[in-house]
Design an enzyme around this catalytic site. Structure first.
Site, PDB file in Angstrom:
ATOM      1  N   HIS A 105     -10.828  -5.085  10.075  1.00 39.65           N
ATOM      2  CA  HIS A 105     -11.536  -4.823   8.829  1.00 39.65           C
ATOM      3  C   HIS A 105     -12.753  -3.939   9.044  1.00 39.65           C
ATOM      4  O   HIS A 105     -13.558  -3.785   8.145  1.00 39.65           O
ATOM      5  CB  HIS A 105     -11.989  -6.141   8.178  1.00 39.65           C
ATOM      6  CG  HIS A 105     -10.887  -6.890   7.520  1.00 39.65           C
ATOM      7  ND1 HIS A 105     -10.028  -7.701   8.209  1.00 39.65           N
ATOM      8  CD2 HIS A 105     -10.492  -6.937   6.233  1.00 39.65           C
ATOM      9  CE1 HIS A 105      -9.150  -8.231   7.367  1.00 39.65           C
ATOM     10  NE2 HIS A 105      -9.407  -7.786   6.166  1.00 39.65           N
ATOM     11  N   GLU A 138       0.801  -1.228   0.000  1.00 38.14           N
ATOM     12  CA  GLU A 138       0.000   0.000   0.000  1.00 38.14           C
ATOM     13  C   GLU A 138       0.829   1.269   0.000  1.00 38.14           C
ATOM     14  O   GLU A 138       0.533   2.215  -0.730  1.00 38.14           O
ATOM     15  CB  GLU A 138      -0.934   0.039   1.218  1.00 38.14           C
ATOM     16  CG  GLU A 138      -2.224  -0.726   1.089  1.00 38.14           C
ATOM     17  CD  GLU A 138      -2.018  -2.214   1.243  1.00 38.14           C
ATOM     18  OE1 GLU A 138      -0.895  -2.607   1.610  1.00 38.14           O
ATOM     19  OE2 GLU A 138      -2.964  -2.959   1.000  1.00 38.14           O
TER      20      GLU A 138
END
Lengths: 422, 403
Positions: free
Chosen positions: B208, B139
């Site tokens: 998450h 990322e």
């Protein structure tokens, strides 16, 4: 578009069987983005591979070459290189003086001793090629073409600086010269450089423009232990991006010796692990650096992908002007001072009758005057006014939003004065 | 057009929002990540329904309270097409990619896989592997690569497979995305869009289920917007891509299957404006993203109890649209903020401060803020339900404020 990785360059050893090569070559029109490597059929003995690695230090290659022209540069090129290195050295020396006189503040990181790397690479680039650097970026900016005036003014924090005084020593940017910074955190610039190389590939393959711009990313030995470095090596090799990763290994990350922080200190070896050539070169010799740079840049322009170049170099001063530089051994400093790149080039030019003392003295005088003038210009320039405070935060100042009165905040007259509530 | 929640006739039978009843088999095929999604089945009269099962759909017109929810004049009743929120995002993205060849997408599994929530489905086939780039799992590096590409002329849309993963890219988002336009003295623009699903889903676990808007809000130089309906999803996506500023577009995992009819013609939603969902007189309820639907669910109950809430979807999380919000406060004099962000340092906290600072004189009661609990989102369904604000709490809060 990936083409099969082929190691046919003189950068690699002549040994055929140890090359990291692919058995098949994809047709050029393939749009496959990714690695086509397959593991070699023969299992390589680890020690065997280490001894006969496909990647060799460049000094050997340069010696092996039997060029028709024994000299590596012409007179014109020699003088350009000399002038650039003198500019880098004089400018940085002037920075130190100005810092101690209270004209610039904060963190200032000087490049003395490493000029061969900047000059060796950047003088081969065109204006549309990009350079990405770290906080030790003054000389990269100067080599790329940013005027000494603009850099000095930026250091003084004046409006006429290349970043209007908003960036400072660690953020030298120039859109005109494609100097993409100047980054304060190490490793931060490497993904940005990867992006610039991506744009170059995109322009060629998606926009169908004639673009063979390359990007050169400069960073240090300390950065080579950072995740961003490895992530970008992977992506650059994967997508065959036109980028050259240049490690300025000056053996010290502030007070941390490279040998104390790195499990395998030979950084050039990390290139082949990702599928790109890794080269080690003597970074105190501008001609050797230039030879390696030529290969790497040509490779990138041809679309063959990235190269990792480790330049063994040394900084004559401390990490920054705030660093007392007590940890480094005097003997080590003396050893590298004897290999001063400017002295080495001067010797080469004179011995090979490319220039005489007088011409070189003229250049030195010219640069001295240039740097003096840059200081005068920076001194005379105004400091930024209040009105500049809120400009440039957003490219589109509507980003400051809508105020209670229904107007965009940037439409408030106080906005341009720099006193608006945002 | 705002997505409206029908089933008002069932409001009397549904005083508490039992989200478990709305679970239906997922429309999108997500192998390892099996999530239960809220499936919205469109009913024949082209009305929009949220989480309808046959039990909840409207069948008792005599109990229908027409003004329970706001209905903007339906100008596109005859034209327009119906689609799901993720399709609206895809449509917006595709239209912008058609319009400008510099727009490209990068992220994990956006290309061949079509996106983990199918927002980029089909785009790689149409535009090629370089324009819809499947990145490795890095990322920080690929966000930085997007920023470098933006500085040199492209307009990347960077997808975080889950917004939480962008924590790994915080260095690039904060230092480069937000700051480089300024530190370069205005020389380089960074027209990126960083987007992805976030928010509390269905038992996805703590990592998450994060809400990153609170972490990013302090970064100077970026804008943040949150979409909540197919209409504003497409509009905000297009506006974000066209903007010269870096924009972070927050989507919500549970809203991807919302269905709505949107106009056929080209439109964008203003990035800095809030959306009036339901005009009212008694109290201003400010919300965004998924909580909009909890608020509207509570609104049905409140209307039946005689309250008239004004519901505003703030949409622009940074900067706040203080005009729309201010006008509302000046009218109702009471503010309730309902958000999914954490209590500490969340969007609600900033909004409370902004309202107190700017509209203190107009308030008859302290600003109340309902946020998620300051706990890592638990896996267990019951615990997860209690971390997030539920419609019953909203009803209680309104009653309390309106005493």
């Amino acid at each position: 578009m990936a083409t099969a990785f082929s190691a046919t360059l003189p950068l690699h050893g002549s040994s055929q069987e140890n090359r990291l090569c692919f058995p098949t070559r994809l047709p050029p029109s393939s749009s496959f983005l990714g690695s086509t490597r397959s593991l070699p059929v023969r299992r390589l003995n680890h020690a065997h591979a280490a001894r006969r690695s496909p990647v060799v230090a460049v000094q050997e290659i340069v010696k092996e070459k039997k060029p028709t022209n024994p000299l590596l540069i012409t007179k014109e090129e020699g003088l350009v290189l000399y002038e650039d290195m003198i500019l880098g050295r004089s400018f940085e020396d002037m920075c130190a003086q100005m810092y101690y006189r209270g004209k610039m503040f904060g963190f200032v990181h000087l490049y003395n001793g490493q000029e061969a790397v900047s000059t060796g690479f950047i003088k081969l680039l065109t204006k549309s090629d990009s350079v990405v650097s770290t906080y030790r970026d003054h000389v990269h900016a100067l080599s790329k073409g940013v005027s000494a005036r603009a850099v000095m003014s930026e250091l003084f924090g004046k409006v006429t600086g290349c970043c209007r005084g908003q960036g400072g020593s660690m953020h030298m940017f120039s859109k005109e010269h494609n100097m993409l910074g100047g980054f304060a955190f190490i490793g931060e610039g490497i993904p940005v450089a990867t992006g610039a190389a991506f744009t170059s590939k995109y322009k060629r393959e998606v926009l169908k423009q004639d673009c063979d711009d390359v990007t050169v990313a400069f960073f240090g030995d300390g950065t080579c232990n950072n995740g961003q470095f490895y992530e970008c090596l992977n992506m650059a090799a994967l997508y065959k991006l036109p980028i050259i990763f240049v490690v300025e290994n000056n053996l010290w990350a502030i007070g941390m010796s490279h040998l104390r922080s790195t499990s395998d200190p030979e950084i050039w070896k990390k290139g082949p692990a990702f599928g790109m050539p890794g080269v080690h070169v003597d970074g105190m010799d501008v001609l050797k650096v230039r030879e390696v740079a030529k290969e790497a840049v040509t490779r990138a322009r041809r679309g063959e992908g990235p190269t990792l170049v480790e330049c063994e170099t040394y900084r004559f001063r401390g990490h920054s002007l705030a660093d007392p530089d007590e940890l480094r051994d005097a003997a080590e400093k003396a050893k590298y001072a004897a290999r001063d790149p400017i002295t080495a080039l001067k010797k080469y030019l004179i011995e090979n009758k490319l220039a005489n003392e007088g011409e070189l003295k003229t250049i030195e005088k010219k640069i001295d005057d240039l740097v003096e003038e840059a200081v005068e210009f920076a001194d005379a320039s105004p400091q930024p006014g209040r009105s500049q405070l809120l400009e440039n935060v957003f490219a589109d100042p509507k980003g400051f939003g809508i105020g209670p009165d229904g107007r965009y905040r940037c439409e408030d007259p106080k906005f341009t004065e720099g006193t608006a509530q945002v | 057009m705002s997505a409206i929640i029908h089933g008002a006739g069932a409001a009397t039978a549904l005083t508490t929002f039992n989200s478990k009843k709305l679970v239906a088999p997922c429309r999108t095929n997500l192998p390892a990540r099996s999530k239960r999604c809220i499936v919205v089945a469109g009913s024949d009269d082209a009305s929009k329904s949220f989480g309808s099962s046959s039990v909840l759909s409207v069948r008792r017109p005599q109990k229908l309270i027409a003004n329970a929810v706001a209905t903007k004049t339906d100008t596109s009743a005859t034209t327009g097409h119906e689609l799901l929120l993720f399709e609206a995002l895809q449509e917006g993205l595709e239209e912008e990619m058609d319009r400008d060849p510099h727009v490209c997408v990068m992220g994990e599994d956006v290309g061949h896989y079509g996106g983990s929530y199918k927002v980029t489905k089909g785009l790689a086939d149409k535009f090629g592997d370089l324009r819809v780039l499947d990145t490795p799992i890095c990322e920080n590096a690929f966000t930085g690569m997007g920023i470098g590409a933006a500085m040199t002329g492209l307009r990347p849309v960077i997808e975080g497979m889950n917004m939480g993963f962008l924590l790994l890219a915080f260095n690039q988002i904060s230092n480069n995305c937000g700051m480089l336009h300024y530190t370069s003295g205005g020389q380089f623009t960074i027209p990126v869009v960083i987007r992805g699903p976030g928010g509390v889903g269905r038992q996805l676990g703590a990592e998450h289920s994060q809400r990153l808007e609170s972490y990013f809000q302090s970064i100077p130089g970026i804008q943040m917007v949150a979409c909540s309906t197919p209409y504003n999803a497409k509009g905000l996506m297009k506006a974000a891509i066209r903007s010269e500023n870096p924009v972070i577009l927050f989507e919500h995992v549970l809203l991807y299957n919302l269905k709505e009819k949107i106009p056929d013609d080209d439109y964008i939603c203003n990035l800095e404006e809030a959306e009036m969902v339901r005009p009212g007189e008694h109290i201003t309820i400010l919300t965004y993203s998924r909580m909009r639907y909890h608020v509207m669910q509570a609104a049905k109950t409140l209307v039946n109890k005689g309250y008239d809430p004004e519901v505003i979807d703030i949409r622009s999380l940074k900067p706040f649209d203080l005009y729309t919000i201010g006008n509302s406060v000046k009218k109702t004099h009471r503010v309730l903020i309902v958000e999914e962000c954490m209590r500490t340092g969340g969007i609600g906290a900033s909004l409370t401060a902004a309202i107190n600072e700017n509209f203190h004189d107009y308030l008859d009661a302290p600003v109340m803020c309902l946020s998620s609990q300051d706990v890592p989102t638990p896996y267990a369904g019951t615990l997860e339900e209690w971390t997030v604000v539920q419609p019953a709490q909203i009803v209680t809060a309104v009653e309390q404020l309106c005493q």
